[in-house]
Design a protein around this motif. Structure first.
Motif, short mmCIF file in Angstrom:
data_model
loop_
_atom_site.label_atom_id
_atom_site.label_comp_id
_atom_site.label_asym_id
_atom_site.label_seq_id
_atom_site.Cartn_x
_atom_site.Cartn_y
_atom_site.Cartn_z
N ARG A 171 122.36 22.48 62.90
CA ARG A 171 121.09 22.12 63.61
C ARG A 171 120.84 20.69 63.39
O ARG A 171 120.74 20.02 64.58
CB ARG A 171 119.78 22.68 62.89
N GLU A 218 105.61 27.05 63.52
CA GLU A 218 107.09 27.66 63.42
C GLU A 218 107.17 29.19 63.04
O GLU A 218 108.02 29.76 63.82
CB GLU A 218 107.91 26.68 62.52
N THR A 276 118.21 37.04 49.72
CA THR A 276 118.77 35.49 49.92
C THR A 276 117.54 34.48 50.07
O THR A 276 117.36 33.56 49.56
CB THR A 276 119.85 35.48 50.80
N VAL A 310 112.84 30.86 57.92
CA VAL A 310 112.56 30.80 59.57
C VAL A 310 113.21 29.59 60.14
O VAL A 310 114.09 29.85 61.23
CB VAL A 310 110.93 30.75 59.96
N GLU A 355 122.07 28.11 44.66
CA GLU A 355 122.08 27.93 45.97
C GLU A 355 123.24 26.83 46.25
O GLU A 355 123.64 26.01 45.49
CB GLU A 355 120.79 27.02 46.47
N LYS A 401 105.04 31.49 65.20
CA LYS A 401 105.76 31.53 66.70
C LYS A 401 106.70 32.87 66.62
O LYS A 401 107.07 33.41 67.47
CB LYS A 401 106.47 30.39 67.08
N PRO A 458 122.33 29.52 55.04
CA PRO A 458 121.32 28.57 55.47
C PRO A 458 121.94 27.13 55.62
O PRO A 458 121.39 26.31 56.24
CB PRO A 458 120.33 28.77 54.14
N ARG A 508 112.72 32.15 41.77
CA ARG A 508 113.05 31.13 40.97
C ARG A 508 112.08 30.06 41.07
O ARG A 508 112.01 29.55 39.75
CB ARG A 508 114.02 30.37 41.57
N ILE A 543 123.76 26.56 58.82
CA ILE A 543 122.81 26.47 60.12
C ILE A 543 122.16 25.04 59.59
O ILE A 543 121.89 24.46 60.67
CB ILE A 543 121.80 27.68 59.70
N LYS A 548 114.18 35.10 72.35
CA LYS A 548 115.16 35.15 71.55
C LYS A 548 116.65 35.35 72.39
O LYS A 548 116.59 35.53 73.21
CB LYS A 548 115.24 36.42 70.66
N ASP A 560 113.13 22.20 66.10
CA ASP A 560 112.89 23.71 66.21
C ASP A 560 113.70 24.46 67.07
O ASP A 560 114.02 25.51 66.89
CB ASP A 560 111.35 24.02 66.52
N GLU A 596 123.30 36.31 63.50
CA GLU A 596 121.97 36.76 63.57
C GLU A 596 121.07 35.64 63.41
O GLU A 596 120.05 35.68 64.03
CB GLU A 596 121.75 37.82 62.29
N SER A 597 121.54 34.65 62.44
CA SER A 597 120.61 33.52 62.44
C SER A 597 120.77 32.63 63.69
O SER A 597 119.67 32.14 63.99
CB SER A 597 121.46 32.65 61.11
N ARG A 636 118.50 34.28 66.30
CA ARG A 636 117.26 34.23 65.86
C ARG A 636 116.71 32.72 66.34
O ARG A 636 115.33 32.47 66.59
CB ARG A 636 116.84 34.49 64.27
N LEU A 637 117.64 31.77 66.16
CA LEU A 637 117.11 30.50 66.72
C LEU A 637 117.05 30.02 68.01
O LEU A 637 117.14 29.12 68.56
CB LEU A 637 117.75 29.36 65.79
N ASN A 683 115.75 28.08 59.07
CA ASN A 683 117.18 28.45 59.36
C ASN A 683 117.64 29.67 59.83
O ASN A 683 118.77 30.17 59.66
CB ASN A 683 117.89 28.44 57.84
N GLY A 684 116.99 30.48 60.67
CA GLY A 684 117.08 31.41 61.37
C GLY A 684 117.34 32.80 60.42
O GLY A 684 118.13 33.68 60.71
N GLY A 685 117.01 32.46 59.21
CA GLY A 685 117.07 33.77 58.35
C GLY A 685 116.34 34.81 58.41
O GLY A 685 115.38 34.91 59.26
N HIS A 728 126.16 34.99 51.89
CA HIS A 728 124.95 34.76 52.14
C HIS A 728 124.02 33.67 51.88
O HIS A 728 123.47 33.18 52.65
CB HIS A 728 124.20 36.07 51.53
N LYS A 729 124.67 33.24 50.59
CA LYS A 729 123.76 31.96 50.08
C LYS A 729 124.33 30.77 51.10
O LYS A 729 123.41 29.73 50.90
CB LYS A 729 124.11 31.86 48.57
#
Lengths: 558, 338
Positions: free
Chosen positions: B83, A43, A441, A431, B310, A46, B76, A448, B79, B171, B101, B121-122, B125-126, A433-435, B72-73
């Protein structure tokens, strides 16, 4: 002409920096482990382009082919947790296993009081309550690096750029927050989404990131060497025991590599290290044998002899040293029938019935492998942060760039591998999560996970070193009667078990358990072995109580 | 109205006062939600004051330690929810081999109120072909600048053509446009997107019903609508307005308006009545104990865990999972096939 050419090349490439997602600076074990962990994940590879830059020539390590019985002097104790990580990323199978040795038992004792703790793999439990078959495994750093390089060579997503220096790192001029631009000595410029500093104690990445590091140099130099010694006989445990004696000048450690070879890590005062390094290897061998056996007073005397000779411009001869040792042994009444007598051991042929106490001491060192004596200064340091912010954004530190540690608990490399594991995990999550893997972040969980974990180990080891090099009267007194020592030896045990006791780093619960268990043991053992002192106290207390009872019973009588 | 949900302060006088205040707020917001429903879709849902506020803050979108650090936090987790839900539905549809994936790969996704482009953006990217729209021009400017500095994004300037085409690099194409949901609907027509997202927007719009209807119309049959917003509960007031804006100053005071918060059950109710066409079935056909079936719609609370720094998705069926929806929550609903 050449100059102008290279300058033009430089300018040309500066205009078109190469886009890279993860740029790792430094090809040491931590950097290579990170590259290999990233490349191993389908993953990640890629979607990310990983580049590792190293100033040295890595092909020498890749083609490293030592003779069977000669060992490199840089050896690390790989904990079970680190080994599990290396297995997970598929690198462990590339390690040449017949050049590694398990540590099944450890013997640690104090140089002044001879208070001793021994612990073995069998006492340690995995979270599933299964006894471990080894505590750790001794691996030459080169063996590990070669394994990682071989593993990486099969990965299309990771490219290695060696024999290339990082000349400078600058921040890209761009609206918003520019990315780091890494200028290489071959003229290339890498634009890094994430810049990883695996570049050691004087980390250029850390200075680019503007991260301060605090710490101090110890007044200590570590001598390393590969020792040849007698094989263990059938009546003795095999050469799978690691020995460490805490002398006031620093700990001396004996780490098994094969039947007849072991590795030395001797932390001592810099002048002494210098004198020992300059003397005949036979003298060093003699000093090692003595350092594990002679009382501390005599070791101090021998140290002075070595220093005096060195100061006088000559070196102590091997025969002179042997005579000195023989004389000291006589005056201490060392029984020549025990393994404590260096003189008797040097005369006896290997094999046969082992002398008494041979399991408490390392094998007798016969010689030092040629060209393996080296030394380096020790220091403790910890970066203020692992992840860069503001102007230093998109940077992260791993391994020695983030922290350096005294080798007495054999944790330096393991901390670095732990960093690589946590960072790779963090990148993988981002990756998925497309981050953006360079974003704060995405990297915050890495810091941590690791910062406090590493800090615990760093401070525990630092505290131990300080305790053992302390010369203040009360501390020395407490150590000499064995009170403090037992507690502290157990701290070492806890420190070693902290990572050794858990089969996997990602299982924090087990760490808690093993430490809790070992502190319970501490209580039990302190009670047990402070008996001589304890008996007196109990006696006194008993007498007082008796007196009190008597008086009470007397007063109750009319 | 459910008085049992009101806080119970010790003093009777305070209780009376706060209850009254709460009722007033409740009525006001209820009225906003209901009255908007009565009007037809011609109204704009864009609130000029809100747009002005976000335009002022736009330069801070990508300061991960600043005004928008909580978003920002949160990204994730959003997403992760998208997903997981898409994967679940693909498996539901019988695609057993669907891989986690590339569940977003090749989908046409619209993000309404994209702000600085955190989610876009996320998504891109996916592998999703992503169109981000925002009513604030400066947000779009910031989002575009940020995306253009990132080579992993296949970013192109806004083209008012049809949906962006997928590219050879694998992409998803990323496009930003300064426009609103109703204009997208007006220019491109309905049923354009496999997935429509609108994260933390619903609580900032006027006429939420119009807004929801516009978003819903843009979803292809069998497509998905993802929302995230804040519930209208005392807890939400305490955390998102009192604590975050006034006490801790994590967010500019005035960012949130309590009356505009929307409760999960109001969304469920809305889609229980909502039909793509008069003769078709509603998006949520039945409720069990007030909860829709997991193939039609789902609500999941998200909770900030301060000691971890988080956000985390409240596990399904966890004890107090309903309670976990008392503040920030994610909502998913699927448009029925026609």
């Amino acid at each position: 002409m050449v100059l102008r050419n290279s300058r033009r090349r430089c300018l040309a490439s500066a205009a078109h920096p190469e886009e890279s997602d993860v740029v790792i600076v430094g090809g040491g074990p931590a950097g290579l482990a990170l590259a290999s962990a990233l490349g191993n994940s389908a993953e990640v590879s890629k979607s990310l382009r990983v580049v590792l830059v190293e100033a040295g020539d890595l092909s020498k390590i890749r083609d490293w082919a030592p003779a069977q019985n000669s060992f490199s002097n840089r050896v690390s104790s790989i904990t079970n947790a680190s080994r599990a990580f290396l297995k997970d990323i598929g690198a462990w199978s590339h390690v040449q296993l017949d050049r590694t040795a398990p540590v099944e038992e450890m013997q640690v004792w104090d140089g002044i009081s001879d208070a001793r703790v021994a612990f073995s793999a069998a006492e340690m439990m995995t979270p599933e309550r299964v006894a471990l078959d080894e505590m750790s495994r001794l691996v030459e750093n080169l063996n590990l690096q070669r394994a990682l390089l071989r593993h990486i060579s099969s990965m299309p997503g990771v490219s290695i750029v060696d024999r290339t220096k990082v000349q400078s790192i600058e921040k890209e001029e761009r609206e918003g927050n520019g990315w780091p631009l890494v200028h290489l000595s071959d003229g290339r410029v890498l634009r890094a989404r994430l810049l990883v500093g695996a570049d050691g104690f004087n980390s250029p990445v850390r200075s680019y990131a503007g991260i301060e590091s605090y710490g101090w140099a110890y007044d200590t130099q570590a001598i390393v060497a590969t020792m040849n010694h007698h094989p263990r006989t059938a009546f003795e445990p095999p050469n799978t025991v690691a020995y460490q004696r805490f002398l006031p000048t620093g700990p001396i450690a004996f780490l098994p590599l094969s039947h007849t070879s072991s590795s030395l890590v001797w932390s001592t005062k810099p002048p002494l290290a210098k004198a020992l390094q300059a003397s005949d290897p036979a003298v060093l061998a003699g000093m090692i044998n003595a350092a594990f056996r002679l009382p501390e007073v005599s070791m101090r005397y021998l140290h002075n002899r070595v220093l005096e000779a060195h100061a006088g411009g000559s070196t102590l001869l091997s025969d002179e040293l042997n005579k000195e040792i023989a004389w000291r042994e006589q005056s201490h009444n060392v029984d020549p029938r025990t393994a404590y007598s260096v003189t008797a051991l040097s005369r006896s042929a290997p094999g046969g019935i082992p002398p008494a106490g041979s399991d408490l001491l390392p094998p007798f060192v016969t010689s030092i492998q040629e060209g393996t004596i080296a030394s380096f200064p020790l220091r403790m340091s910890h970066a203020d942060a692992y992840v860069g912010e503001g102007r230093g954004a998109r940077t992260v530190l791993v391994g020695d760039a983030a922290h350096t540690i005294h080798p007495l608990a054999g944790q330096g490399l393991n901390l670095g591998l732990g960093d690589a594991e946590a960072l790779a995990h963090c990148i993988h999550t981002a990756v998925r999560n497309g981050g953006d893997v360079g974003s704060y972040t995405a990297l915050a969980p890495y810091a941590r996970d690791r910062y406090f974990e590493n800090h615990k180990m760093l401070s525990a080891v630092d505290k131990l070193h300080k305790l053992y090099s302390a010369t203040a009267e009360p501390v020395v007194w407490a150590r000499s009667v064995g009170l403090e020592v037992l507690n502290e030896l157990d701290t070492i045990k806890a420190a070693l078990m902290m990572s050794a006791g858990s089969a996997r780093r990602t299982d924090p619960a087990s760490v808690g358990w093993s430490v809790a268990a070992s502190s319970l043991e501490t209580v039990a053992r302190s009670v047990n072995s402070a008996k001589s002192v304890g008996d007196t106290i109990v006696g006194l207390a008993g007498a007082t109580a008796q007196g009190l009872l008597k008086r009470l019973s007397n007063s109750s009588r009319p | 109205m459910k008085p049992s949900r009101l806080p119970k302060p010790a003093s009777r006088a305070i209780r009376y006062h706060s209850a009254q205040r709460h009722q007033r707020l409740y009525h006001a917001s209820r009225a906003a939600f209901v009255s908007a429903a009565a009007s037809t879709g011609s109204q704009s849902s864009v609130n000029p004051d809100e747009i002005a506020l976000f335009s002022r803050l736009s330069s801070q979108w990508w300061d991960e330690r600043g005004e928008f650090q909580m978003l920002h936090k949160m990204n994730p987790v959003r997403i992760q929810f998208i997903r997981e839900k898409l994967l679940e539905m693909r498996r539901e549809d019988g695609e057993d081999a669907a891989s986690a994936d590339d569940v977003l790969k090749g989908l046409n996704v619209l993000d309404v109120g994209c702000g600085g482009g955190l989610l876009c953006e996320s998504l891109a990217r996916l592998g999703a072909n992503t169109l981000g729209v925002d009513a604030s021009a400066s947000n779009i400017g910031i989002a575009s600048t940020h995306a253009s500095s990132d080579p992993s994004l296949n970013y192109s300037l806004s083209v008012k053509s049809t949906s962006p085409a997928p590219t050879s690099r694998g992409k998803g194409a990323l496009t930003y446009e300064h426009t609103s949901a109703e204009d997208v609907l007006a220019t491109r027509g309905p049923r354009q997107f496999d997935v429509v997202c609108s994260m933390e927007v619903l609580e900032h719009v006027d006429n939420p019903r119009t807004f929801l209807r516009n978003c819903a119309d843009l979803v292809k049959p069998g497509g998905h609508l993802f929302l995230s917003t804040i519930s209208r509960t005392p807890l939400a007031y305490l955390l998102t307005i009192f604590a975050a804006e006034h006490l801790l100053r994590l967010v500019t005071p005035g960012t949130h308006t309590y009356a505009k918060y929307v409760r999960p059950e109001e969304l469920t109710q809305f889609f229980g009545d909502y039909r793509s066409a008069p003769e078709s079935r509603p998006w949520i056909s039945r409720l069990y104990g007030g909860v829709p079936t997991r193939t039609e719609a789902e609500t999941r609370g998200i909770i900030y865990v301060p000691w971890k720094g988080e956000w985390t998705l409240v596990p399904r069926g966890a004890v107090g999972a309903r309670w976990g929806e008392g503040c920030n929550y994610l909502f998913w609903v699927r448009r029925p096939l026609e």
